[in-house]
Enzyme design. Structure first.
Site, PDB file in Angstrom:
ATOM      1  N   HIS A  21       0.760  -1.200   0.415  1.00 48.35           N
ATOM      2  CA  HIS A  21       0.199  -0.378   0.303  1.00 48.35           C
ATOM      3  C   HIS A  21       0.374   0.871  -0.307  1.00 48.35           C
ATOM      4  CE1 HIS A  21      -4.031  -1.993   2.034  1.00 48.35           C
ATOM      5  NE2 HIS A  21      -3.661  -2.104   0.687  1.00 48.35           N
TER       6      HIS A  21
ATOM      7  N   GLU B 117      -3.114 -13.234 -13.931  1.00 46.28           N
ATOM      8  CA  GLU B 117      -2.711 -13.020 -12.578  1.00 46.28           C
ATOM      9  C   GLU B 117      -1.427 -14.237 -11.707  1.00 46.28           C
ATOM     10  OE1 GLU B 117      -4.919  -9.624 -10.269  1.00 46.28           O
ATOM     11  OE2 GLU B 117      -6.899 -11.523 -11.590  1.00 46.28           O
TER      12      GLU B 117
ATOM     13  N   ASP C 118      -0.013  -9.492  -8.708  1.00 45.33           N
ATOM     14  CA  ASP C 118      -0.672 -11.009  -7.864  1.00 45.33           C
ATOM     15  C   ASP C 118       0.357 -11.959  -9.045  1.00 45.33           C
ATOM     16  OD1 ASP C 118      -2.101 -10.718  -6.407  1.00 45.33           O
ATOM     17  OD2 ASP C 118      -3.793 -10.091  -7.516  1.00 45.33           O
TER      18      ASP C 118
ATOM     19  N   CYS D  57      -1.605  -4.156 -16.686  1.00 44.07           N
ATOM     20  CA  CYS D  57      -2.179  -3.552 -15.890  1.00 44.07           C
ATOM     21  C   CYS D  57      -1.618  -3.316 -14.489  1.00 44.07           C
ATOM     22  CB  CYS D  57      -3.479  -2.950 -16.352  1.00 44.07           C
ATOM     23  SG  CYS D  57      -4.483  -4.947 -15.392  1.00 44.07           S
TER      24      CYS D  57
END
Length: 556
Positions: free
Chosen positions: A186, A415, A439, A486
């Site tokens: 984060h 992913e 991921d 992405c």
């Protein structure tokens, strides 16, 4: 003594300034007993503190907007968890003070997370931050956090809670360095959104003395302690050259010989749109829709509410491409009305598309809302499913899109390594692929994206990860379809060139990275990018892959 330390660079730019440390953690409350008749009052104090902290987190999120808002709203939900609150009240009933009950209840929950597998370890920092805020409020002491300073500085911390990172003032905080975290934590994501240079997973960061002058290079991950005048001048010169190149590059993303590589933005909601437009994004490559569902963990938002939010984003990119990811619930984004509470390892359980296929009414509602939102707009809407494992998953999602009457293109996120290895099979059912490298790295290397100790394996330069990207891109090219990236890998300008060389057809990233990536692509031909990609894949480690690509692109 002058020293150069190396961590993981996660946000571009150079910062030079004095080190300032985050405040220390809240002290453990004393374990004193209360009389039985004091329990109702203490329970009321605990409830009020929890509600106040949750409200503060939501308010911080509203101010920050975008990705930070979703993260902070998730923390607010954590603070208000009914099971946690029930445990707090039970502990007060048997004699604990409110602050001690909160401390002990959160400690018990913390232990459960630790036992649930590495994937949830990253949530422990968020949980500790919520606990500290509640306990500080109950004790009537200031919440430890960003230091109070009227002079710019470089922030040093063990880790940064989202509530602190979201509201950093870039005019004062020149950059930050943490001991923990990874390139997709984060803190890293929010640092890129702020445009603040950052280095994470730096061993010994906490030992840097207060007031020591350090130079932070968010691209290389290097932190120079007491840099010489010559080193400062060189870093400043390099930063100025990068800035000039960024300002000179404009227009659509392309290599120097005209090979187009559309540069798209990752957005978490309407609040992220202005920055994306200002950065010159050619559309949206990843529209995360979780923010709508985090408002109420008990039920899905109405179709009307969804239509309104989706349309705000679609209207911002007339004639542009907007790729929407349907709800990715589960694992670190649990929703009580969708996700099981007793999974031993949520990261490997029911999450993403698996969750939606178990709750088809939620998927159908979202797809119908997207179809309505796009009505009458010239935008090119594309919709993709998260966590697609194979052709069966892809077919189920494609069938759901057709059932909802969606005229948009539908695709699959890659992913899971199986989806990359069988990409041609998956592409028999969908019209495009989008690689979520965060991921994909996590599942390829069994390395939690929130755990600093395994950040080496979260490095998007890892050759094994580049191999999976290449396999996917080659499959898409063979099928005459598109394959974008992405994940956060796209925000690294040097790696963006390698991805283009691997055959990736578009790149999507945080808005602040778009100018840097555009400038870097414009400096090199497609053939140079292809040679850099081959050199990177031939390496045996992430750092070696980066060095090999750098050597090719710099003409060494």
């Amino acid at each position: 003594m002058d020293t150069t330390l190396r961590g993981v660079g996660v946000s571009h730019g150079v910062a030079i300034g004095e080190a300032r440390h985050m405040g220390t953690a809240v002290l453990e409350p004393p374990a004193k007993q209360i009389a039985a008749d004091e329990a109702p009052r203490e329970q009321q104090r605990a409830r009020q503190a929890v509600e106040a902290v949750a409200a503060d987190l939501v308010a911080r999120g509203n101010l920050a907007g975008g990705e930070a808002q979703a993260v902070l709203e998730a923390q607010a939900m954590m603070a208000q968890d009914p099971e946690l609150m029930a445990d707090v009240e039970r502990r007060i009933t048997v004699g604990s003070t409110a602050e001690r009950a909160v401390y002990d209840a959160f400690a018990a929950y913390r232990a459960l997370l630790a036992q649930a597998g590495d994937y949830l370890a990253g949530r422990v920092a968020d949980l500790d931050d919520v606990r500290n805020r509640i306990v500080a409020r109950l004790l009537g002491v200031p919440m430890p956090g960003v230091p109070d300073s009227d002079r710019p500085y470089v922030l040093i911390a063990r880790d940064l809670a989202p509530a602190d990172t979201a509201l950093l003032d870039p005019a004062l905080v020149l950059g930050f360095v943490t001991e923990e975290g990874g390139p997709t934590s984060h803190s890293a994501i929010l640092a890129r959104a702020l445009g603040v240079p950052a280095v994470v997973a730096l061993p010994g960061a906490g030992e840097l003395a207060e007031g020591t002058v350090i130079a932070v290079d968010g691209s290389t991950g290097e932190v120079m302690v007491n840099p010489t005048d010559a080193e400062r001048e060189e870093l400043t010169r390099a930063a100025e050259e990068r800035k000039a190149a960024v300002e000179a590059a404009n227009g659509p993303g392309a290599t120097s010989d005209g090979h187009k590589v559309p540069l798209l933005a990752n957005v978490g909601g309407p609040g992220d749109v202005p920055a994306a437009v200002e950065a010159g994004a050619e559309g949206v490559g990843l529209f995360r829709t979780e923010f709508l569902f985090l408002d109420d963990s008990e039920r899905a938002p109405s179709e009307e509410k969804q239509v309104e939010a989706y349309r705000q984003v679609l209207e911002a990119f007339p004639e542009g491409r907007v790729v929407v990811r349907v709800l990715d619930a589960g694992a670190d984004k649990p929703l009580s009305f969708l996700t099981p509470a007793d999974e031993p390892n949520p990261a490997l359980g029911v999450r993403g598309l698996r969750t939606l296929l178990d709750h088809p009414e939620v998927l159908q509602g979202q797809l119908r809302a997207l179809a309505k939102a796009a009505e009458g707009l010239p935008v090119y809407l594309e919709v993709m499913a998260p966590m697609v494992a194979d052709r069966t998953d892809a077919r189920a999602f494609a069938d759901a899109c057709r059932e909802a009457g969606l005229s948009a293109k539908f695709g699959a996120m890659v992913e899971i390594p199986s989806a990359a290895l069988r990409a041609r099979s998956v592409l028999q059912e969908v019209e495009f692929l989008s690689l979520g490298t965060n991921d994909l790295a996590q599942y390829t290397f069994a390395a939690d994206r929130q755990v600093g100790a395994v950040s080496r394996l979260q490095d998007p330069w890892q050759p094994a990860l580049l191999d999976l990207v290449a396999i996917s891109a080659e499959a898409a090219q063979a099928e005459g379809k598109s394959c974008g990236v992405c994940g956060e890998a796209a925000s690294d300008p040097l790696l963006a060139c390698v991805l283009a060389g691997l055959g990736v057809t578009s790149l999507s990233m945080g808005a602040s990275a778009i100018p840097f990536v555009r400038a870097q692509l414009a400096k090199h031909t497609l053939a140079q990018c292809e040679r850099a990609a081959a050199a990177a894949r031939a390496a045996d480690s992430g750092p070696d892959a980066r060095a090999a690509a750098q050597a090719v692109l710099s003409g060494e």
